[in-house]
Write an enzyme that holds these catalytic residues in place. Structure first.
Site, PDB file in Angstrom:
ATOM      1  N   ASP A 153      29.106   4.508  17.267  1.00 43.01           N
ATOM      2  CA  ASP A 153      30.342   4.449  16.493  1.00 43.01           C
ATOM      3  C   ASP A 153      29.971   4.652  15.027  1.00 43.01           C
ATOM      4  O   ASP A 153      29.898   3.720  14.238  1.00 43.01           O
ATOM      5  CB  ASP A 153      31.025   3.096  16.709  1.00 43.01           C
TER       6      ASP A 153
ATOM      7  N   GLU B 180      23.587   8.738  27.410  1.00 43.79           N
ATOM      8  CA  GLU B 180      23.063   8.014  26.262  1.00 43.79           C
ATOM      9  C   GLU B 180      24.188   7.230  25.613  1.00 43.79           C
ATOM     10  O   GLU B 180      25.365   7.566  25.770  1.00 43.79           O
ATOM     11  CB  GLU B 180      22.446   8.981  25.255  1.00 43.79           C
TER      12      GLU B 180
ATOM     13  N   CYS C  12      68.907  13.281  10.293  1.00 40.72           N
ATOM     14  CA  CYS C  12      69.974  14.243   9.982  1.00 40.72           C
ATOM     15  C   CYS C  12      71.250  14.021  10.778  1.00 40.72           C
ATOM     16  O   CYS C  12      72.275  14.647  10.501  1.00 40.72           O
ATOM     17  CB  CYS C  12      69.475  15.671  10.200  1.00 40.72           C
TER      18      CYS C  12
ATOM     19  N   LYS D 244      26.996   5.962  23.144  1.00 44.14           N
ATOM     20  CA  LYS D 244      27.869   6.675  22.210  1.00 44.14           C
ATOM     21  C   LYS D 244      28.015   5.827  20.951  1.00 44.14           C
ATOM     22  O   LYS D 244      28.672   4.795  20.952  1.00 44.14           O
ATOM     23  CB  LYS D 244      29.239   6.931  22.834  1.00 44.14           C
TER      24      LYS D 244
ATOM     25  N   CYS E 278      64.714  16.127  18.044  1.00 42.26           N
ATOM     26  CA  CYS E 278      65.863  16.522  17.246  1.00 42.26           C
ATOM     27  C   CYS E 278      65.994  18.033  17.396  1.00 42.26           C
ATOM     28  O   CYS E 278      65.038  18.773  17.170  1.00 42.26           O
ATOM     29  CB  CYS E 278      65.650  16.145  15.783  1.00 42.26           C
TER      30      CYS E 278
ATOM     31  N   CYS F 257      69.695  12.122  15.801  1.00 42.67           N
ATOM     32  CA  CYS F 257      68.512  12.075  14.942  1.00 42.67           C
ATOM     33  C   CYS F 257      68.714  11.029  13.851  1.00 42.67           C
ATOM     34  O   CYS F 257      69.744  11.048  13.162  1.00 42.67           O
ATOM     35  CB  CYS F 257      68.248  13.442  14.323  1.00 42.67           C
TER      36      CYS F 257
ATOM     37  N   TYR G  89      20.881  13.721  18.512  1.00 37.69           N
ATOM     38  CA  TYR G  89      21.286  13.798  19.915  1.00 37.69           C
ATOM     39  C   TYR G  89      21.444  15.225  20.437  1.00 37.69           C
ATOM     40  O   TYR G  89      21.699  15.436  21.631  1.00 37.69           O
ATOM     41  CB  TYR G  89      22.584  13.030  20.155  1.00 37.69           C
TER      42      TYR G  89
ATOM     43  N   LYS H  25      34.161   5.803  27.939  1.00 36.47           N
ATOM     44  CA  LYS H  25      34.429   4.790  26.926  1.00 36.47           C
ATOM     45  C   LYS H  25      34.487   3.379  27.511  1.00 36.47           C
ATOM     46  O   LYS H  25      34.935   3.171  28.642  1.00 36.47           O
ATOM     47  CB  LYS H  25      35.759   5.094  26.218  1.00 36.47           C
TER      48      LYS H  25
ATOM     49  N   GLU I 159       0.839  -1.205   0.000  1.00 29.19           N
ATOM     50  CA  GLU I 159       0.000   0.000   0.000  1.00 29.19           C
ATOM     51  C   GLU I 159       0.871   1.250   0.000  1.00 29.19           C
ATOM     52  O   GLU I 159       0.583   2.235  -0.697  1.00 29.19           O
ATOM     53  CB  GLU I 159      -0.927  -0.003   1.215  1.00 29.19           C
ATOM     54  N   TYR I 160       1.950   1.215   0.761  1.00 25.89           N
ATOM     55  CA  TYR I 160       2.879   2.355   0.779  1.00 25.89           C
ATOM     56  C   TYR I 160       3.450   2.585  -0.623  1.00 25.89           C
ATOM     57  O   TYR I 160       3.520   3.732  -1.101  1.00 25.89           O
ATOM     58  CB  TYR I 160       4.013   2.086   1.772  1.00 25.89           C
ATOM     59  N   ASP I 161       3.856   1.508  -1.287  1.00 24.82           N
ATOM     60  CA  ASP I 161       4.424   1.633  -2.633  1.00 24.82           C
ATOM     61  C   ASP I 161       3.415   2.216  -3.607  1.00 24.82           C
ATOM     62  O   ASP I 161       3.770   3.010  -4.495  1.00 24.82           O
ATOM     63  CB  ASP I 161       4.903   0.268  -3.136  1.00 24.82           C
TER      64      ASP I 161
ATOM     65  N   CYS J 232      66.515  20.060  10.165  1.00 25.32           N
ATOM     66  CA  CYS J 232      66.470  18.625   9.899  1.00 25.32           C
ATOM     67  C   CYS J 232      65.536  18.359   8.716  1.00 25.32           C
ATOM     68  O   CYS J 232      64.391  18.829   8.709  1.00 25.32           O
ATOM     69  CB  CYS J 232      65.972  17.878  11.132  1.00 25.32           C
TER      70      CYS J 232
END
Length: 687
Positions: free
Chosen positions: A127, A123, A425, A125, A440, A422, A239, A328, A43-45, A445
């Protein structure tokens, strides 16, 4: 059900189109946000097909917020545009233990000068990839990635394909219009089920698989072709908000989430509010237990002070808000072995030991290198070449060696020693008092020079298009470039003699170098590579001083009084300008044609900047400006640059091959400037 009303009447057609849009928006909300559909997919279609047919036969009634707009727009040519936001999307500091959270709570109370409990909201977090969506008078007008916090990439056509992104805001109550302006912030993710289906399809098609859901989501939202984005199973959770014209409507973060949900956004169901710090820690433990059963990836939870007036009072540093923290989860870890240890030299001379590892898959990413930070860290952990080690990777953080598995040692492991000279150099190395880094001490350098020059020419700095890492290395090897100023003395014959560079590419690079000479104060400061001065802090400094001469005279006490600049950064800035060699570098740049625009300067006699309050859109290729350079000039004069043309656009700056934005500007009666008129408007600064 498909209507059989006669459609030879324009008013009847318009009414039916509006009715179908309202109905389909409502069904989208119930299906994608509430998970409570009222009609079948078939019906939605049928309703969607009817609307598509009517809009195709009556294009005068087309609308950018129609449900049919989710199929995507034509592919973007020439890469994604960028846009600056008024309120930065700052990073959030991390906490990894109960002790860290208790210290956060204590800092908040100290800053607010209270002993009373502070109420928090927490809330999950996600990814995923952070975005900001701008709605004007209820309609979606702009979508942009977080980018560097201030400047993001325009992805409007892409976010429109995501079913959980409202194309129009729902009215909270009948008769109450949506806000004139609201910038909604959220995270775009790919749920586990969708990610598995996507990879299964790619496997069937013989395409490479995505390593993890976050990479798949980030890649999808930055596609140049919105049809590709539309084919990916993405969702968005809202958010928070940035700029909001009706800010007095809400008093707490929790009320913001309630408002966003009423506007039609998907808000996480695991949000908890009214929490004391002990409740926050309890909720963290509960969420950690549920982590594996959730339908999407999370790597912790975000904790915010709930009251907005407290958030305002707490404010932010140059990088992060003081009123929020990311608590975390333990990072994902794997065991592998160290094949060798290499020492790299950065642009400030820091010697960083890097472990080359036997490759190992950590949360979907193949890891073959990990930082060992510094000499003290290697000594503390007793890291040796050949050791079996525990390596962890947390989000976008560089993988690191957590600890050595001493029980796996065979006796053949080789202790590591930081070099006394270093590695590039051969100059002496040393440590500055109070710092852990070995450096260094030779400012000339080659490794430092190379990294500084790369930084100088990069985006956000002089932004010299075409001057990449490999070409810069060739210039250094042949002695054509030894300092910043040398870039502006390169000749056509110098360039044409380089590998894979003919007359055309040499001409393009020379034009890019010439265009880059006009630069804003903030970008110039960032390009200089002053320690502790990133893009955001460079802008803060540029806003605080009228010109570079006044900045060069400032002492660390004066600098420390500027909001967002701490004592370490202030001392570094003063030290940089106290160095005569750095003053000479700046003078050499000016002598070679570099001109700085200052946001605090204006030719007007009043206090208002010449382009104050004016909104610009840039399109096409400009001859004497890079896109970012033109944007810098507009912002320096008080103007604002957006990525799309609307009725609120004051000027469209049109270069060569302007595209569809020019047609839209003409249809809306927006003032159109060619490059010559634009140069006149900003005072001839582009040449």
């Amino acid at each position: 059900m498909v209507s059989h009303m006669p459609f030879d009447d324009a008013n009847a057609v318009k009414g039916r189109i509006f009715e179908l849009r309202r109905e389909l928006h409502r069904h989208n909300y119930r299906y994608y946000i509430k998970d409570d559909p009222e009609i079948s997919d078939a019906e939605y279609d049928r309703l969607l097909n009817e609307l598509s047919d009517l809009e195709a036969r009556h294009p005068d009634f087309a609308s950018p917020d129609s449900p049919t707009a989710r199929v995507g727009a034509p592919p973007t040519e020439g890469g994604l545009e960028t846009v600056s936001r008024e309120i930065p999307m700052l990073s959030i500091n991390n906490a990894f233990s109960e002790g860290d959270m208790m210290e956060f709570d204590n800092r908040v109370k100290r800053f607010l000068k209270t002993d009373a409990p502070v109420t928090y909201i927490a809330e999950p977090k996600f990814d995923g990839i952070a975005v900001e969506l701008v709605y004007e008078n209820g309609g979606l007008t702009l979508g942009a990635t977080r980018g560097d916090g201030v400047t993001g990439e325009v992805v409007t056509h892409n976010v429109k394909t995501i079913r959980t992104v409202p194309l129009r805001l729902q009215q909270i109550e009948k008769g109450i219009a949506p806000p004139a302006y609201i910038a909604v912030r959220g995270e775009i993710i790919m749920p586990h089920k969708g990610f598995e289906q996507l990879n299964a399809q790619r496997l069937q098609n013989g395409e490479p698989l995505f390593a993890n859901a976050r990479n798949a989501a980030a890649g999808a939202i930055r596609q140049l072709d919105p049809a590709v984005t539309a084919s990916r199973p993405l969702e968005m959770f809202a958010y928070g908000i940035g700029r909001f014209s009706d800010s007095d409507r809400v008093d707490t973060q929790h009320e913001i989430l309630q408002m966003l949900e009423q506007f039609g956004f998907k808000v996480n169901s695991f949000v908890r509010h009214g929490l004391g710090i002990a409740d926050v820690i309890d909720f963290y433990n509960t969420l950690a237990e549920k982590r594996e059963s959730l339908p999407y990836d999370i790597d912790g939870m975000v904790v915010k002070v709930d009251r907005l007036d407290f958030q305002q009072e707490l404010g932010a540093t140059a990088r992060s808000p003081r009123w929020a923290i990311a608590y975390k989860f333990a990072a994902v870890q794997e065991t592998t072995t160290i094949d060798t240890i290499e020492v790299q030299v950065g642009r400030t001379g820091t010697l960083t030991p890097v472990a080359h590892l036997a490759p190992v898959n950590i949360s979907g990413v193949m890891v073959s290198r990990a930082t060992l930070h510094n000499e003290d860290e290697i000594t503390r952990k007793d890291v040796r070449i050949g050791d079996t080690v525990l390596v962890q990777r947390a989000g976008d953080v560089i993988p690191e060696v957590v600890k050595v598995i001493e029980s796996r040692r065979t006796g053949d492991e080789i202790p590591f020693q930081m070099p006394s000279a270093c590695p590039v150099c051969g100059s002496g190395v040393g440590r500055i008092e109070g710092e852990k880094a070995t450096r260094c001490m030779n400012a000339a350098c080659p490794a430092q020079v190379k990294e500084r020059l790369k930084h100088f020419a990069a985006k956000g700095a002089f932004d010299i298009d075409g001057l990449g890492d490999k070409l810069m290395e060739q210039f250094l090897e042949k002695g054509l470039v030894k300092s910043y100023a040398d870039i502006f003395t390169l000749r056509r014959e110098d360039l044409e003699n380089q590998e894979r560079m003919g007359p055309k590419s040499a001409g393009n690079l020379l034009a890019a170098i010439e265009n880059s000479k006009a630069i804003s104060f903030g970008a110039f400061l960032y390009a200089l590579g002053i320690r502790h001065v990133g893009k955001h802090m460079a802008r803060v400094i540029a806003d605080a001083f009228p010109d570079i001469d006044r900045l060069a005279e400032a002492d660390k006490e004066t600098l420390s009084r500027i909001e967002g600049i701490g004592p370490v950064a202030a001392a570094s800035i003063q030290q940089f300008f106290d160095n005569p060699e750095n003053r000479e570098i700046i003078n050499a740049l000016m002598e070679n044609g570099v001109t700085i625009s200052y946001p605090g300067r204006t030719e007007n006699t009043g206090d208002v900047l010449p382009l104050e309050g004016k909104t610009f859109v840039l399109t096409g290729t400009l001859e004497h400006f890079t896109r970012s350079g033109a944007k810098e000039y507009i912002e320096a004069a008080g103007g604002r640059v957006t990525g799309s043309v609307s009725a609120k656009t004051d000027y469209l700056v049109a270069g060569k091959n302007p595209g569809s934005k020019l047609d839209k500007a003409r249809s809306l009666g927006v003032s159109i400037l060619d490059e010559s008129a634009f140069t006149d408007l900003i005072g001839g600064s582009g040449t």
